[in-house]
Design an enzyme around this catalytic site. Structure first.
Site, PDB file in Angstrom:
ATOM      1  N   HIS A  19      86.743   3.011 -27.303  1.00 26.19           N
ATOM      2  CA  HIS A  19      85.997   4.128 -27.908  1.00 26.19           C
ATOM      3  C   HIS A  19      86.837   5.387 -27.954  1.00 26.19           C
ATOM      4  O   HIS A  19      87.766   5.557 -27.164  1.00 26.19           O
ATOM      5  CB  HIS A  19      84.709   4.401 -27.130  1.00 26.19           C
ATOM      6  CG  HIS A  19      84.919   4.700 -25.675  1.00 26.19           C
ATOM      7  ND1 HIS A  19      85.081   3.704 -24.733  1.00 26.19           N
ATOM      8  CD2 HIS A  19      85.028   5.859 -25.002  1.00 26.19           C
ATOM      9  CE1 HIS A  19      85.259   4.240 -23.545  1.00 26.19           C
ATOM     10  NE2 HIS A  19      85.249   5.556 -23.667  1.00 26.19           N
ATOM     11  N   PHE A  20      86.474   6.246 -28.877  1.00 28.92           N
ATOM     12  CA  PHE A  20      87.026   7.598 -28.952  1.00 28.92           C
ATOM     13  C   PHE A  20      85.968   8.598 -28.525  1.00 28.92           C
ATOM     14  O   PHE A  20      84.792   8.454 -28.861  1.00 28.92           O
ATOM     15  CB  PHE A  20      87.417   7.955 -30.396  1.00 28.92           C
ATOM     16  CG  PHE A  20      88.660   7.285 -30.885  1.00 28.92           C
ATOM     17  CD1 PHE A  20      89.907   7.802 -30.593  1.00 28.92           C
ATOM     18  CD2 PHE A  20      88.580   6.143 -31.676  1.00 28.92           C
ATOM     19  CE1 PHE A  20      91.069   7.192 -31.066  1.00 28.92           C
ATOM     20  CE2 PHE A  20      89.729   5.529 -32.155  1.00 28.92           C
ATOM     21  CZ  PHE A  20      90.972   6.054 -31.845  1.00 28.92           C
ATOM     22  N   ASP A  32      77.311  11.352 -26.434  1.00 32.97           N
ATOM     23  CA  ASP A  32      77.586  11.042 -25.032  1.00 32.97           C
ATOM     24  C   ASP A  32      76.497  11.697 -24.187  1.00 32.97           C
ATOM     25  O   ASP A  32      76.210  12.887 -24.352  1.00 32.97           O
ATOM     26  CB  ASP A  32      78.976  11.571 -24.641  1.00 32.97           C
ATOM     27  CG  ASP A  32      79.485  10.949 -23.353  1.00 32.97           C
ATOM     28  OD1 ASP A  32      78.767  11.027 -22.326  1.00 32.97           O
ATOM     29  OD2 ASP A  32      80.592  10.401 -23.354  1.00 32.97           O
ATOM     30  N   GLN A  59      89.115   5.798 -17.913  1.00 32.15           N
ATOM     31  CA  GLN A  59      88.204   4.905 -18.647  1.00 32.15           C
ATOM     32  C   GLN A  59      87.153   4.345 -17.694  1.00 32.15           C
ATOM     33  O   GLN A  59      87.495   3.803 -16.637  1.00 32.15           O
ATOM     34  CB  GLN A  59      88.982   3.762 -19.314  1.00 32.15           C
ATOM     35  CG  GLN A  59      88.089   2.903 -20.211  1.00 32.15           C
ATOM     36  CD  GLN A  59      88.847   1.801 -20.944  1.00 32.15           C
ATOM     37  OE1 GLN A  59      90.000   1.512 -20.633  1.00 32.15           O
ATOM     38  NE2 GLN A  59      88.178   1.172 -21.909  1.00 32.15           N
TER      39      GLN A  59
HETATM   40  P1  AMP Z   1      85.304   6.691 -20.673  1.00 29.07           P
HETATM   41  O1  AMP Z   1      85.113   7.289 -19.288  1.00 29.07           O
HETATM   42  O2  AMP Z   1      86.459   7.251 -21.441  1.00 29.07           O
HETATM   43  O3  AMP Z   1      85.298   5.196 -20.589  1.00 29.07           O
HETATM   44  O4  AMP Z   1      84.028   7.143 -21.502  1.00 29.07           O
HETATM   45  C1  AMP Z   1      82.797   6.515 -21.400  1.00 29.07           C
HETATM   46  C2  AMP Z   1      81.772   7.528 -21.820  1.00 29.07           C
HETATM   47  O5  AMP Z   1      80.581   6.844 -22.087  1.00 29.07           O
HETATM   48  C3  AMP Z   1      81.454   8.573 -20.736  1.00 29.07           C
HETATM   49  O6  AMP Z   1      81.753   9.875 -21.226  1.00 29.07           O
HETATM   50  C4  AMP Z   1      79.976   8.365 -20.476  1.00 29.07           C
HETATM   51  O7  AMP Z   1      79.311   9.581 -20.276  1.00 29.07           O
HETATM   52  C5  AMP Z   1      79.516   7.689 -21.743  1.00 29.07           C
HETATM   53  N1  AMP Z   1      78.337   6.846 -21.587  1.00 29.07           N
HETATM   54  C6  AMP Z   1      78.114   5.893 -20.655  1.00 29.07           C
HETATM   55  N2  AMP Z   1      76.909   5.314 -20.871  1.00 29.07           N
HETATM   56  C7  AMP Z   1      76.382   5.913 -21.949  1.00 29.07           C
HETATM   57  C8  AMP Z   1      75.154   5.763 -22.674  1.00 29.07           C
HETATM   58  N3  AMP Z   1      74.221   4.863 -22.298  1.00 29.07           N
HETATM   59  N4  AMP Z   1      74.921   6.557 -23.746  1.00 29.07           N
HETATM   60  C9  AMP Z   1      75.848   7.460 -24.129  1.00 29.07           C
HETATM   61  N5  AMP Z   1      77.012   7.656 -23.499  1.00 29.07           N
HETATM   62  C10 AMP Z   1      77.286   6.897 -22.424  1.00 29.07           C
END
Ligand code: AMP
Ligand code: ZN
Length: 152
Positions: A102-103, A33, A96
């Site tokens: 995703h986890f 992340d 989200q």
């Molecule tokens: P959620 O908020 O549970 O939907 O988690 C989405 C996660 O994806 C967040 O913790 C973001 O920091 C992560 N995220 C978004 N874009 C990217 C990316 N390009 N590479 C890695 N992590 C990402």
């Protein structure tokens, strides 16, 4: 494979957006992340696009759960955190922000004050990349899923 061109995680799966990959097979992908809640925060996603838990298929769920255990075990062997949380959000009210199931695998400390809905802050990409290499090295070693985690 790019199932959903509007989905950032599908674009990562397709290689259109770079990521610090940790493991990959035909069903799942794990990567760092880039806005880590704590050092070593990783994600595990099924490759098949589904917006959330309820629309994912059983095969993807099973593959993602198994990958979560492998990645969490590698994180444990790499960073030896006092705890690790798995987190999975469904819907904006649950925090989200990316609508591809995703986890989260998040190393924890008792005093990290981490809330379920944390504020994303950009991480240091060099440090995240170095950490990804260390976790990949742990993944290359035999996982020891039966070893009991040290809980404090
Ligand atoms: P959620 O908020 O549970 O939907 O988690 C989405 C996660 O994806 C967040 O913790 C973001 O920091 C992560 N995220 C978004 N874009 C990217 C990316 N390009 N590479 C890695 N992590 C990402
Ligand atoms: Zn997607």
């Amino acid at each position: 494979m790019n199932e959903n061109p509007d989905c950032i995680f599908c674009r990562i799966v397709a290689g259109e957006i770079p990521s610090f990959k940790l493991l990959e097979d035909d069903r799942v992908l794990s990567f760092m992340d880039i806005n880590p809640a704590n050092e070593g925060h990783c994600l595990v996603i099924p490759k098949a696009h589904a917006p959330n838990l309820f629309e994912s298929d059983d095969g993807s769920l099973a593959a993602a759960a198994a990958a979560c255990r492998r990645v969490a075990d590698a994180v444990r062997r790499t960073l030896d955190p006092p705890g690790i949380s798995l987190m999975q959000a469904n819907g904006p009210a649950a925090g989200q922000s990316v609508f591809h199931f995703h986890f989260h695998v998040i190393p924890r400390r008792a005093d990290d004050d981490l809330l379920f809905n944390w504020e994303p802050r950009p991480g240091d990409l060099d440090a995240i990349g170095r950490l990804a290499e260390r976790i990949r090295a742990s993944l290359r070693q035999e996982p020891a899923p039966q070893k009991t985690m040290r809980l404090e």
